[in-house]
Design a protein around this motif. Structure first.
Motif, PDB file in Angstrom:
ATOM      1  N   SER A 183      25.465   1.418 -12.052  1.00 33.07           N
ATOM      2  CA  SER A 183      24.069   1.728 -12.308  1.00 33.07           C
ATOM      3  C   SER A 183      23.878   3.182 -12.710  1.00 33.07           C
ATOM      4  CB  SER A 183      23.229   1.417 -11.058  1.00 33.07           C
ATOM      5  OG  SER A 183      21.887   1.793 -11.258  1.00 33.07           O
ATOM      6  N   TYR A 184      24.411   4.114 -11.922  1.00 33.27           N
ATOM      7  CA  TYR A 184      24.188   5.525 -12.256  1.00 33.27           C
ATOM      8  C   TYR A 184      24.884   5.889 -13.571  1.00 33.27           C
ATOM      9  CZ  TYR A 184      28.570   8.148 -11.388  1.00 33.27           C
ATOM     10  OH  TYR A 184      29.826   8.693 -11.472  1.00 33.27           O
ATOM     11  N   ARG A 185      25.998   5.233 -13.861  1.00 33.60           N
ATOM     12  CA  ARG A 185      26.696   5.529 -15.103  1.00 33.60           C
ATOM     13  C   ARG A 185      25.921   5.024 -16.313  1.00 33.60           C
ATOM     14  NH1 ARG A 185      33.164   4.522 -13.696  1.00 33.60           N
ATOM     15  NH2 ARG A 185      33.350   6.309 -12.267  1.00 33.60           N
ATOM     16  N   ARG A 186      25.360   3.825 -16.218  1.00 34.88           N
ATOM     17  CA  ARG A 186      24.513   3.327 -17.315  1.00 34.88           C
ATOM     18  C   ARG A 186      23.342   4.272 -17.553  1.00 34.88           C
ATOM     19  NH1 ARG A 186      25.192  -1.883 -14.934  1.00 34.88           N
ATOM     20  NH2 ARG A 186      23.248  -1.544 -13.794  1.00 34.88           N
ATOM     21  N   PHE A 187      22.713   4.670 -16.461  1.00 30.38           N
ATOM     22  CA  PHE A 187      21.546   5.543 -16.576  1.00 30.38           C
ATOM     23  C   PHE A 187      21.940   6.890 -17.163  1.00 30.38           C
ATOM     24  CE2 PHE A 187      18.370   8.532 -14.962  1.00 30.38           C
ATOM     25  CZ  PHE A 187      17.200   7.884 -15.318  1.00 30.38           C
ATOM     26  N   ALA A 188      23.036   7.477 -16.686  1.00 34.13           N
ATOM     27  CA  ALA A 188      23.471   8.790 -17.162  1.00 34.13           C
ATOM     28  C   ALA A 188      23.725   8.772 -18.665  1.00 34.13           C
ATOM     29  CB  ALA A 188      24.726   9.237 -16.410  1.00 34.13           C
ATOM     30  N   LEU A 189      24.385   7.734 -19.156  1.00 33.99           N
ATOM     31  CA  LEU A 189      24.687   7.662 -20.587  1.00 33.99           C
ATOM     32  C   LEU A 189      23.425   7.521 -21.422  1.00 33.99           C
ATOM     33  CD1 LEU A 189      27.859   5.381 -20.495  1.00 33.99           C
ATOM     34  CD2 LEU A 189      27.769   7.857 -20.865  1.00 33.99           C
ATOM     35  N   ARG A 190      22.490   6.709 -20.962  1.00 33.44           N
ATOM     36  CA  ARG A 190      21.243   6.533 -21.716  1.00 33.44           C
ATOM     37  C   ARG A 190      20.381   7.784 -21.662  1.00 33.44           C
ATOM     38  NH1 ARG A 190      23.303   1.879 -20.525  1.00 33.44           N
ATOM     39  NH2 ARG A 190      22.858   0.005 -21.755  1.00 33.44           N
ATOM     40  N   LEU A 191      20.344   8.428 -20.510  1.00 32.90           N
ATOM     41  CA  LEU A 191      19.573   9.667 -20.405  1.00 32.90           C
ATOM     42  C   LEU A 191      20.218  10.765 -21.245  1.00 32.90           C
ATOM     43  CD1 LEU A 191      17.256  11.276 -19.204  1.00 32.90           C
ATOM     44  CD2 LEU A 191      18.656  11.684 -17.159  1.00 32.90           C
ATOM     45  N   ASN A 192      21.525  10.817 -21.281  1.00 31.16           N
ATOM     46  CA  ASN A 192      22.225  11.805 -22.104  1.00 31.16           C
ATOM     47  C   ASN A 192      21.845  11.640 -23.578  1.00 31.16           C
ATOM     48  OD1 ASN A 192      24.518  13.879 -22.267  1.00 31.16           O
ATOM     49  ND2 ASN A 192      25.187  12.338 -23.728  1.00 31.16           N
ATOM     50  N   THR A 193      21.796  10.398 -24.043  1.00 31.61           N
ATOM     51  CA  THR A 193      21.384  10.130 -25.416  1.00 31.61           C
ATOM     52  C   THR A 193      19.957  10.604 -25.661  1.00 31.61           C
ATOM     53  OG1 THR A 193      22.866   8.222 -25.580  1.00 31.61           O
ATOM     54  CG2 THR A 193      21.029   8.317 -27.135  1.00 31.61           C
ATOM     55  N   HIS A 194      19.076  10.331 -24.724  1.00 28.49           N
ATOM     56  CA  HIS A 194      17.674  10.749 -24.847  1.00 28.49           C
ATOM     57  C   HIS A 194      17.565  12.266 -24.917  1.00 28.49           C
ATOM     58  CE1 HIS A 194      13.323  10.404 -24.342  1.00 28.49           C
ATOM     59  NE2 HIS A 194      13.392  11.294 -23.359  1.00 28.49           N
ATOM     60  N   LEU A 195      18.335  12.963 -24.084  1.00 27.53           N
ATOM     61  CA  LEU A 195      18.240  14.422 -24.002  1.00 27.53           C
ATOM     62  C   LEU A 195      18.888  15.129 -25.187  1.00 27.53           C
ATOM     63  CD1 LEU A 195      18.915  14.844 -20.172  1.00 27.53           C
ATOM     64  CD2 LEU A 195      16.722  15.161 -21.355  1.00 27.53           C
TER      65      LEU A 195
END
Length: 330
Positions: A169-181
């Motif tokens: 879960s945290y890894r999925r979120f981190a990758l998507r947030l990284n793309t957003h940022l």
């Protein structure tokens, strides 16, 4: 001595969340690292045994980070920490609760559920409690801290059988947030909001732990830079229109928030309303079971009320529908 005093700990994500918000608002305060030396003062003012604790001459002592941020926004509206658009406000509040109630589970499991993270964190806690100094005889008390925190894993739903789901879960979120940022300085544009304060604080903690810290640095450089910036954030522009954020923000909701946090929060709230001690929810990764958390249930109830108050904004129902999460806010 300044008007505000914030009792906190570098190992507490909620302490960092409040500290970051105070710094952004330009509110003068004293940071008091909780230790044996100031424990008597802390206990005199605290209603619960956990940090943060914000003392002010104008208000009663406060420990709920979400309520503290809301109060700061009301008293110190400039610089703003809430998007102007009601739909964006709602999404920021959802992500704040995601950080506080779900991402915290991921952080807690990574820190206390595995080696060498547990031993390293226990020593940091021990040093903090001893006013920044490592005791000469540190191994036994550090082991006691590690053992005590490991035993707390079931209380937050981070027991071993849930570890794979939390890690993914945290890894999925981190990758998507990284793309957003990559394209946005903060989650909702040129300045931070409640979502930034809550989520950055959890990732700042994970970056201090060996296992998740290594993974995040290797794969999410924009997230790492954002976490560093959130230690003392400064506005560099206005909040962006939701339409300018939607492409990568929707991916965060659709690809992670809708898959874990919202089904969990909905099931936990239902369990609490029925007075059940435990509940389970099925994710794509499998069954997730834990003890019912009454505080999280109340927080989700408050969140649903905030979302309902903003449903008149045309963009919000459309976004929630696209993310597949409408059912959780009916």
């Amino acid at each position: 001595m300044t008007a505000f005093r914030l009792f906190g700990a570098e190992t507490s994500p909620y302490s960092l969340k409040v500290r970051s918000a105070l710094l952004y608002k330009g509110v003068a305060f004293d940071w008091v690292s909780r230790s044996v030396a100031n424990e008597a003062e802390f206990r005199k003012n605290a209603a619960t045994p956990t940090v943060p604790l914000l003392l002010s001459p104008h208000h009663a002592p406060a420990q709920d980070s979400t309520l503290i941020l809301a109060a700061l926004e009301a008293v110190y509206p400039d610089p703003p920490a809430q998007p102007e658009e009601p739909a964006a406000q709602a999404l920021s509040l959802i992500l704040e609760d995601y950080g506080d109630e779900w991402l915290n589970k991921c952080m807690f499991q990574q820190r206390w559920g595995q080696q060498p993270d547990r031993d390293a964190a226990a020593l940091r806690v021990l040093v903090q409690l001893n006013d920044g100094k490592r005791p000469r005889a540190f191994k036994a008390p550090a082991k006691q801290i590690a053992t005590r925190m490991f035993a707390r894993l079931p209380l937050v739903g981070a027991e071993p059988q849930n570890a794979p789901a939390l890690e993914q879960s945290y890894r999925r979120f981190a990758l998507r947030l990284n793309t957003h940022l990559q394209d946005h300085l903060f989650i909702f544009g040129g300045r931070p909001g409640a979502a930034d304060f809550a989520i950055a604080a959890q990732f700042q903690q994970m970056l201090t732990d060996p296992s998740p810290g290594t993974w995040i640095r290797d794969r999410a450089p924009f997230l790492v830079a954002w976490c560093e910036m959130m230690e003392n954030p400064k506005a560099s522009g206005p909040f962006e229109p939701l339409a300018a954020l939607e492409a990568t923000l929707l991916a965060i909701f659709e690809g992670e928030v809708s898959r874990t946090y919202l089904p969990w929060a909905f099931a936990n709230a239902a369990s609490a309303s029925r007075g059940k001690k435990r509940f389970s929810v099925t994710f794509d990764d499998g069954l997730f079971e834990q003890a019912t958390q009454t505080y999280a249930a109340r927080a989700f109830g408050n969140l649903r009320a905030e979302i309902a108050a903003r449903m008149g904004a045309p963009a919000l129902p459309a976004f929630l529908e696209a993310a597949g999460v409408t059912t959780f806010f009916r």
